[in-house]
Design a protein around this motif. Sequence first.
Motif, PDB file in Angstrom:
ATOM      1  N   TRP A  67       0.766  -1.125  -0.049  1.00 40.84           N
ATOM      2  CA  TRP A  67       0.015   0.012   0.058  1.00 40.84           C
ATOM      3  C   TRP A  67       0.619   1.179  -0.028  1.00 40.84           C
ATOM      4  CZ3 TRP A  67      -4.989  -0.712  -0.757  1.00 40.84           C
ATOM      5  CH2 TRP A  67      -5.935   0.408  -0.310  1.00 40.84           C
ATOM      6  N   THR A  68       0.337   2.124  -0.704  1.00 40.27           N
ATOM      7  CA  THR A  68       0.976   3.735  -0.929  1.00 40.27           C
ATOM      8  C   THR A  68       0.010   4.828  -0.499  1.00 40.27           C
ATOM      9  OG1 THR A  68       0.567   3.911  -3.101  1.00 40.27           O
ATOM     10  CG2 THR A  68       2.691   2.790  -2.377  1.00 40.27           C
ATOM     11  N   VAL A  73      -4.440   2.191  -6.513  1.00 35.47           N
ATOM     12  CA  VAL A  73      -5.814   1.890  -7.084  1.00 35.47           C
ATOM     13  C   VAL A  73      -5.734   0.596  -7.721  1.00 35.47           C
ATOM     14  CG1 VAL A  73      -8.040   2.639  -8.134  1.00 35.47           C
ATOM     15  CG2 VAL A  73      -6.932   4.229  -6.871  1.00 35.47           C
ATOM     16  N   LEU A  74      -4.882   0.806  -8.890  1.00 33.31           N
ATOM     17  CA  LEU A  74      -4.762  -0.456  -9.993  1.00 33.31           C
ATOM     18  C   LEU A  74      -4.157  -1.440  -9.269  1.00 33.31           C
ATOM     19  CD1 LEU A  74      -4.047   1.253 -13.441  1.00 33.31           C
ATOM     20  CD2 LEU A  74      -6.108  -0.075 -12.816  1.00 33.31           C
ATOM     21  N   ALA A  77      -6.561  -3.341  -6.898  1.00 27.74           N
ATOM     22  CA  ALA A  77      -7.522  -4.068  -7.610  1.00 27.74           C
ATOM     23  C   ALA A  77      -6.782  -5.270  -8.365  1.00 27.74           C
ATOM     24  CB  ALA A  77      -7.882  -3.087  -8.896  1.00 27.74           C
ATOM     25  N   PHE A  78      -5.708  -5.240  -8.820  1.00 30.47           N
ATOM     26  CA  PHE A  78      -5.074  -6.275  -9.289  1.00 30.47           C
ATOM     27  C   PHE A  78      -4.715  -7.640  -8.249  1.00 30.47           C
ATOM     28  CE2 PHE A  78      -3.278  -8.635 -12.847  1.00 30.47           C
ATOM     29  CZ  PHE A  78      -2.153  -9.029 -12.497  1.00 30.47           C
ATOM     30  N   ALA A  79      -4.163  -7.071  -7.132  1.00 31.93           N
ATOM     31  CA  ALA A  79      -4.033  -7.997  -5.965  1.00 31.93           C
ATOM     32  C   ALA A  79      -5.133  -8.704  -5.731  1.00 31.93           C
ATOM     33  CB  ALA A  79      -3.444  -7.046  -5.042  1.00 31.93           C
TER      34      ALA A  79
ATOM     35  N   GLU B   9     -11.080   5.133  -3.566  1.00 33.15           N
ATOM     36  CA  GLU B   9     -11.283   4.559  -5.206  1.00 33.15           C
ATOM     37  C   GLU B   9     -10.667   3.124  -4.930  1.00 33.15           C
ATOM     38  OE1 GLU B   9      -9.680   8.208  -7.448  1.00 33.15           O
ATOM     39  OE2 GLU B   9      -9.648   6.402  -8.972  1.00 33.15           O
ATOM     40  N   ALA B  10      -9.607   2.868  -4.388  1.00 33.54           N
ATOM     41  CA  ALA B  10      -8.885   1.786  -4.328  1.00 33.54           C
ATOM     42  C   ALA B  10      -9.819   0.614  -3.786  1.00 33.54           C
ATOM     43  CB  ALA B  10      -7.825   1.708  -3.453  1.00 33.54           C
TER      44      ALA B  10
END
Lengths: 233, 100
Positions: A67-68, A73-74, A77-79, B9-10
């Motif tokens: 996490w950052t 976001v991407l 979602a991919f994880a 959003e995440a």
Amino acid sequence: MTATIVFTRATFWRGARRSLPLVLGLAPFGFVTGLITQHHGLSLADCMLMNALVYAGAGQLVALANWTHPAPVLAAAFAAFVVNMRFALMGPVLAPWLAGLSPVKRYASLAILVDHTWAISVTDMRKGGRDVALFVGLSVPLWFGWLISTTVGFLCASTLDLPPHHPLFFGALAAFVALLVPLWRGRSDALPWVVAGGVSLFIAHLLPHTSWYIVAGALSGCLAGALKDSWNG
Amino acid sequence: MGDEASTLEAIAAMAAVTLACRCGGYFLFSRFTPSATVRRALAHMPGCIFAAYVMPALIAGPASNWAGAAATIAAMALSRNLGVSIGAGVATVWAVSLIA
């Protein structure tokens, strides 16, 4: 399965009662997830939203590991996709039972699908169980229980100072190890499980810090099992 | 507050993806009839997913995890109670970490 699927109130409550040891058993896992969420700088509201809407501890932990701020976001979602892809493979196994629910109840129940309630439901289904209320009864209290344990873990994070390999963290892994027991159908499971575990190890080694190994191992094991079944006739 | 907006959003993206996984697999299989091989393969899915998840974690973790896993399996085989089994596993890991 040609038997009629039913939904009885009695079985719903039986499922709800059976979910209590699950709620307690997964509380350490939820606690740890809440702890780690706080550790990565998310707010209490973020923690509660994530656990209510995503409701997938393993996927959340993998996403949180990288996490950052601002949030990735991407990558997150991919994880979530890679780790939770297994749910796409799990839903169809329960298809005979899910067909007995109205579409709204069916997808609402699927929305809170997790490994443990699925494993217990599959075991019951394999034994000839026809009451889908067991799956629903198991699932609903567990969602509430998860929300509570993750919130408590988050709130305790600042007061506790657990070292990385504290025994309490083993609770998360123990929950998955324990469920292998009712899933064991006999010696015929040995080959697919060994293949699944072996391929999983290989892929985990090849692609570290990713979670492709789960799906790769699972699919390989299933393929080995299907081939062996075809070979045996 | 850019950080909070991106966090929300995440979370939304993770939730959408996870919901798609949970419902999508079932949805696809309800539309397309799986072959006999696919059905046989799916029958193996439960144990294989858990085996695939557990193996790397056990290999990567400390040796005490193996003792914990053994205790968890034994407790589950005897009690068929998940809470008891997890407790037995955690207690064993704790005991081994104190001794070793």
